[in-house]
Design an enzyme around this catalytic site. Structure first.
Site, short mmCIF file in Angstrom:
data_model
loop_
_atom_site.label_atom_id
_atom_site.label_comp_id
_atom_site.label_asym_id
_atom_site.label_seq_id
_atom_site.Cartn_x
_atom_site.Cartn_y
_atom_site.Cartn_z
N HIS A 1 -9.41 -2.04 -4.45
CA HIS A 1 -8.26 -2.37 -3.60
C HIS A 1 -7.33 -3.37 -4.28
CE1 HIS A 1 -5.73 -2.50 -0.15
NE2 HIS A 1 -5.62 -3.79 -0.39
N HIS B 1 0.84 -1.21 0.00
CA HIS B 1 0.00 0.00 0.00
C HIS B 1 0.87 1.26 0.00
CE1 HIS B 1 -3.10 -2.76 2.17
NE2 HIS B 1 -2.88 -3.12 0.91
N ASP C 1 -3.40 -2.91 -4.96
CA ASP C 1 -2.32 -3.88 -4.69
C ASP C 1 -1.47 -4.12 -5.95
OD1 ASP C 1 -2.87 -4.37 -2.00
OD2 ASP C 1 -4.16 -6.09 -2.42
N HIS D 1 -0.97 -10.86 -4.89
CA HIS D 1 0.46 -10.51 -4.81
C HIS D 1 1.35 -11.51 -5.52
CE1 HIS D 1 -0.88 -7.55 -2.03
NE2 HIS D 1 -1.24 -8.43 -1.13
#
Ligand code: ZN
Length: 309
Positions: free
Chosen positions: A235, A78, A239, A262
């Site tokens: 969101h 973030h 990421d 991720h």
């Protein structure tokens, strides 16, 4: 041109997994320095960790980078997204803990602090990574790709079997600082049963409704609800912006991820840099973090250069 902060910023906040207070300072840095983390609490071995894709050592719960001596720092995504979204190329991040403070679970506290500190334009052009040929990665039904394009565009899609989420798709092109209002405030999310499981494992000790959207089987538990109707996919795109920033410069091209996360984004960057013919460095005058006035000035400068040459 490259940019750094005008002054040092000090953050204090809770570590999502440790539940402990973390102190973090972000210092201005010279051109071509990049984003580098330093663990101030480690003094007996190398404590410097460059924020690069090939230093990623874990992606299970968040993005963790590490060095050869075993110094690590996690939950960087973030903060990295805030650097990328504000167009900050160079900074030194000093931190006294293995995880970046979670703040409110989004990038907004970092963005606000960067805007308050002000940005310094540096004397060297920004080095972007232009995608020349599509590369893609697939794993366990998840898929991500990078393909050529003239701007920095991110497309994400998620499909959760949950009445509050379902299928969501979102596309954003980073331009003129739109990261601030379209992406930065979107919070991370988790399911109540998962949070309880992590707690039992000694993780997520700092996790609460103050730093994440938490859902039970049927609904969002946060009293004030969502910040955007599609906050979940926004969101996930946040990421992806943070994780691709580990390429070491802005990407000129289109990132697209289905069931993105991720691990997938890191595998994609590793695949990209394995293929020399799929990308090239390019001096960039496109600026994700610019306000409009500044980009008009820069566009004029580029045109002027083109006319005079
Ligand atoms: Zn996140």
């Amino acid at each position: 041109m490259q940019r750094t902060l005008k002054q040092t910023i000090n953050f204090e906040g809770i570590g999502l997994h440790s539940g402990k207070i973390v102190k973090m300072s972000v210092y201005p840095a010279m051109a071509d320095h990049g984003i580098v983390f330093v663990r101030s609490d480690i003094t007996d071995k190398n404590n410097v960790i460059p924020a690069k894709y090939d230093h990623v050592v874990d992606t299970k719960l968040c993005t963790v980078i590490g060095n050869d001596a075993g110094a690590i720092v996690g939950t960087i995504e973030h903060l990295m997204a805030a650097f990328a979204g504000c167009g900050i190329d160079n900074a030194l991040v000093e931190i006294d803990s293995p995880e970046v403070p979670v703040m409110d679970g989004s990038s907004s506290a970092f963005v606000e602090a960067f805007d308050d500190a002000g940005l310094e334009i540096q004397e060297k052009p920004r080095r972007a990574i232009r995608i020349l040929k599509e590369v893609s990665i697939e794993k366990d039904g998840k898929r991500a790709s990078l393909r050529p394009g003239n701007l920095s565009t991110f497309i994400g899609e998620i499909d959760f079997d949950h009445p509050s989420i379902g299928k969501q798709r979102y596309e954003v092109t980073l331009l003129n600082g739109n990261f601030r209002h379209d992406i930065a405030e979107a919070r991370t999310f988790g399911f109540k049963h998962e949070v309880e499981m992590l707690r039992q494992m000694g993780l997520a000790q700092g996790g609460s409704l103050d730093n994440a959207i938490v859902l039970d089987e049927t609904k969002v538990l946060n009293k004030d609800g969502l910040r955007f109707e599609n906050e979940f996919i926004r969101h996930k795109v946040l990421d992806a912006i943070g994780d691709t920033a580990l390429a070491g410069g802005p990407i000129i091209g289109t990132y697209e991820g289905e069931k993105l996360g991720h691990e997938l984004t890191n595998l994609l960057l590793r695949e990209l840099f394995k293929n020399d013919d799929a990308w090239t460095y390019e001096d960039s005058y496109i600026d994700a973090g610019n306000d409009t006035a500044l980009s008009i000035v820069q566009n004029r400068a580029v045109k002027h250069l083109a006319m005079s040459s």
